[in-house]
Structures are given as structure tokens and as C-alpha cells.
Enzyme design. Sequence first.
Site, mmCIF file in Angstrom:
data_model
loop_
_atom_site.group_PDB
_atom_site.id
_atom_site.type_symbol
_atom_site.label_atom_id
_atom_site.label_comp_id
_atom_site.label_asym_id
_atom_site.label_seq_id
_atom_site.Cartn_x
_atom_site.Cartn_y
_atom_site.Cartn_z
ATOM 1 N N SER A 89 -23.856 93.987 39.893
ATOM 2 C CA SER A 89 -25.154 93.766 40.536
ATOM 3 C C SER A 89 -26.230 93.275 39.576
ATOM 4 O O SER A 89 -26.077 92.235 38.942
ATOM 5 C CB SER A 89 -25.569 95.057 41.233
ATOM 6 N N HIS A 90 -27.273 94.066 39.424
ATOM 7 C CA HIS A 90 -28.455 93.668 38.649
ATOM 8 C C HIS A 90 -28.314 94.033 37.178
ATOM 9 O O HIS A 90 -29.248 93.812 36.418
ATOM 10 C CB HIS A 90 -29.661 94.379 39.238
ATOM 11 N N ASP A 127 -31.019 89.009 42.442
ATOM 12 C CA ASP A 127 -30.327 89.659 41.326
ATOM 13 C C ASP A 127 -28.972 89.042 41.011
ATOM 14 O O ASP A 127 -28.604 88.008 41.581
ATOM 15 C CB ASP A 127 -30.198 91.163 41.592
ATOM 16 N N ASP A 177 -25.840 89.543 41.763
ATOM 17 C CA ASP A 177 -24.885 89.214 42.827
ATOM 18 C C ASP A 177 -25.562 88.794 44.127
ATOM 19 O O ASP A 177 -24.889 88.644 45.148
ATOM 20 C CB ASP A 177 -23.937 90.392 43.069
ATOM 21 N N ASP A 190 -27.751 90.234 46.226
ATOM 22 C CA ASP A 190 -28.098 91.081 47.376
ATOM 23 C C ASP A 190 -29.528 91.623 47.309
ATOM 24 O O ASP A 190 -30.050 92.079 48.308
ATOM 25 C CB ASP A 190 -27.067 92.210 47.585
ATOM 26 N N ARG A 191 -30.146 91.559 46.130
ATOM 27 C CA ARG A 191 -31.523 92.055 46.032
ATOM 28 C C ARG A 191 -32.532 90.913 46.069
ATOM 29 O O ARG A 191 -32.193 89.773 45.735
ATOM 30 C CB ARG A 191 -31.736 92.813 44.720
ATOM 31 N N LYS A 246 -26.950 94.328 51.721
ATOM 32 C CA LYS A 246 -28.290 93.782 51.644
ATOM 33 C C LYS A 246 -28.177 92.321 51.236
ATOM 34 O O LYS A 246 -27.149 91.903 50.710
ATOM 35 C CB LYS A 246 -29.155 94.586 50.694
#
Length: 542
Positions: free
Chosen positions: A112-113, A276, A278, A280-281, A375
Amino acid sequence: MSAITVQTQPIAGQKPGTSGLRKKTPVFMGPHYLENFIQSIFDVVGAEGKTFVLGGDGRYFNDRAAQVILRMAAANGAARVIVGQGAVLSTPAASHLIRLNKTDGGIIMSASHNPGGPKEDFGVKFNMPNGGPAPEAVTEAMFKRTTEITEYRIVEAQDVDLGTVGRSQLGGMVVDVVDPVSDYAALMESLFDFDKIAAMFAGGFRMRMDSMCAVTGPYAVEILERRLGAAPGTVTHATPLPDFGGMHPDPNPTWAHELMAEMMGPGAPDFGAASDGDGDRNMVVGRGIYVSPSDSLAVLAANAHLAKGYRGGLKGVARSMPTSAASDRVAAALGIASFETPTGWKFFGNLLDAGKATICGEESFGTGSDHVREKDGLWAILLWLNILAVRGESVAEIVQAHWRKFGRNYYSRHDFEAIATDKADAMMAALRASLAGLAGRKLQGMEIAVADDFAYTDPVDGSVSAKQGVRVNFTDGSRIVYRLSGTGTEGATLRVYLERYVAGPEGLDRDAQEALAPVIAAAHELAGIGAHTGKTAPDVVT
Ligand code: G1P
Ligand code: ZN
């Protein structure tokens, strides 16, 4: 080409957290480590005759891990794997492909982030056929399997060509390499009024999108610049890099400081956004105004009907417990249900599947809807654009009008990072032990109304999740929440969530930290953060 069985033994610490298994990249690259976890996934969900989606955020080791996973899928009897070109898929695009192709789930490679690179983070998670992250029972079963595993299966073969779109064969398994962007872009086009957004760009509307050298670059260039006509160069840091160019691809004011500086500076464009690692944010910023994720969720919920995909209205709005109550006020005004769930996107999945909620969000820069089961950063950004195009007002005008109508939930999260785990645990234990006696206590001129440890009963399947964070509610509507991060990779991270409601019409335009000062002071006093952790100031403020 033959499948071989490799003897292995359990490796400690393969316990997936709220977002799958996350470790330092060298750990994942260690002998049998990735293989053990992948075999444990297949042992739990079964691979024989099944179809999976595979892709990741392109970080270091993504390409090598994808080849291993494909060879193991083939050896475990999978019928077909749909993989993003270059082994790349944003998390929401992977969720969409899982659903669109009615597959048996998917494997997403991402941390992710968190930063990527040879010494940074890597991660693997399994998503279910509904497109959402595996629920706790499934990840627990995978973990249990990693403690018992004695062998894994893999075929000996050359690398699959993942650079070219098309079909190939790996042993008995079909590999379909697909364009990572096109199906996702089509989904966005089905939800949003691209004609109206394009007309806004054609009329001179300017935007800055910071993809932070991570996965959304190609998606954002295709959708914003090619399909919607935003000026070339609107998307910066648009080329995904294995180490994200050294950036920390977490879209918040601290890490997306370049975007913040541009949006707060002279000549700022009309709208700014970041996403982010990947994809999703999201973070959204107007000219001269930062929109907190909790406010963003509330504004999106209040205005979603302006976009064609949500014209029929929303079934309900769900937020994680630490997210501010701003969206609850919108739901109440719309006469629809609102839900308060534990932290982590997987709790929204049941509500979305059951048709109880349409839009969901978390204070941690996550917003999404029932179009996928993750998300979705670009989705949120496009919904904002759609609203801006229809209303013809600036971000600041829309946000300020929202506060005037609903009141403002001043909100901030303070993170205290890399604390020794025993110290963080001791602080939380002391806090939990004090809960019963807190009601009535006065702090900083406020009075505690009720304090508890959040427990959630899923309204769809009845499952109970306890100990989800300590909530302290004050009689004036202020609130403090304390919880420890479930995704950190170094020591413990204490998250303190601070909130204060002002009904207006006065006092709506203050600086959030200043407006929250008494709540912040009360949070330190109540938990003894400095005494327990040695830290008197947070490392990250969002
Ligand atoms: C963090 C966020 C949470 C989010 C999760 C995965 O988890 O706070 O909202 O769902 O990352 O992106 P935490 O580290 O707080 O457990
Ligand atoms: Zn992410």
C-alpha cells in the site's frame, strides 16, 4: 514442464494483518518465504480448476514474485490466471477484474502506502470472489497453515512474458495478460459524467494529480489527460517506479508536501489530488483549502446523486469508528442508514454485498463505493470532479457551504510511530483499565460523558470484533479515540484521533489544530502519552 514438490518448513511470523501479509522486502525474498505463504493461500482457498486475478503495485520484487506465484498456481492446478500487463494492477482495478470476470479471487502484491525498494516493504494479500479482502476467518486459516506447512508445489518453467497483452500457457494453466487500465477506465466512465467533466476541463479548469511514482500514474494519465482532456502534464510523478522514486507514497499533507505547497501557493490550480502506492487511497485539496478525509466522505455522500452512477441516491453510508461523525449527519439528513465499523476496509464488504451501504470511508484517506470491494483513490477524485463540474463552484465554496449546512467536525489524527511494543501495550492496558471510572471526569474544561472499548457486531453475519479502540466521548460532543496500528512494520504506532463538533454559524473557519487544542491536551493528559512512550509530540499529523 513439470510440477515439483519442494520440502519446506514453517517460518515464524507469517501472520497476515488487516491488509494481508506485510514484511520487509528482504524477508519476502528469503528462502521459501513467499512460497510458503502462497502455498498456504492455495491450501486454504483451493486452486484446482480455479481462476484468479494477479497483479501488484509495481514495487521492487513485484515482477519476480508474480512469476513465482504463476508457477505455483499452475502447479496447484489453477485453470487460469488473469494478470495485469507487467504484473501491475492497482488494488481497486484488481478488485474490479475479480468481479468483472466472476473469478475465484485474486492475489494482490502491495504494501500500500509504505515505501518500496530492496530494503523497504512488500506485501501479499488474497481477495475473495466478491473482490474484497479476505475476512479474518480466512486469513487466520492461512496463518494456521503457515505454521504447519511441510511442502509447496511449483512448476519448473521459463518466465511467462508479462510484458505483452495476450494469452499464453503455463503447464496446464492459461495465463491472460490484460491491459491494467482499460476495464477500470470503462467502469469509471459508467459511473461518472465524463462529458461534463471534459467540458469543465475544456473551459480552463486546472488540476494537479500527484501519482507519487506509484501505480495510479498510467490510470490517471489515461482517464484524466486522454479521456477527460486535462492538460498534458496534469499528472505528475506519473511513471510507476520500483522504489517509488524514493517517495513515501502516502497521500497525506506530510508525504504529499509537494502537492500541498502547490495548492497553498500562488497560482494554485483549481483542484489537487494524490493517491498511494497501490491506488486505493486519495487526498483531495482545493485551491488554498485542504479537505480532511472525514469531510471528503461527508461531502461526497451529500453530493453523490449529482453523478450518473449514484443518481438514484444512496442506500447508506458507512464509516470506520475513528472517522469523524460528519458523514453521519449527512446520512441523517438524507434519511438513510449510517454505519460505524472497526478500522479496515473488510468490514465494509458485508454492508456493500448486502446492499445496506453504497458509500464508505475511513479517516485514513480511504473512500469508495459498491462499484468494487476496496477503497478507490481515483474513484473519489473523479466523484469530486463530477461534483465540481455539476455545481460549478470551487472546492472551498462547496466545503464551506457544507459546514454551514451541517456544522463542522474539526478533526485530526496524531500518530506516534516506532514506539517499543511493550510500552504501547502498557499504555493501552492502563487506559482500558481506567475506563469504568472515567465518566464525569473533567479535563481541559470538558467533561467525559462515556468511555468504552469499541466492539462491533456485524449487522449481516453477526460476527463480533472486540477491542477495536478506546473511545472517550465528552458531553460537548468532542471525542478522543486511541488505537494501535495493525499495519505498521516497525514497533508499534499509536494513533490518537481527535474530534470536536461546532454547529456554526460562527467558528467554522478556524485552523483545525488550534480548534482542537483542548482536545489534544486532554488526550495527552488522560493517557499519559509522554510518560508511557517518551514522546510528547506526534510524528505525523493528518
Ligand atoms: C491503516 C488505516 C486504516 C486502513 C489500513 C489499510 O490501518 O488506519 O484505516 O484501513 O491502514 O489501508 P492501521 O495501521 O491504523 O491499522
Ligand atoms: Zn493503499
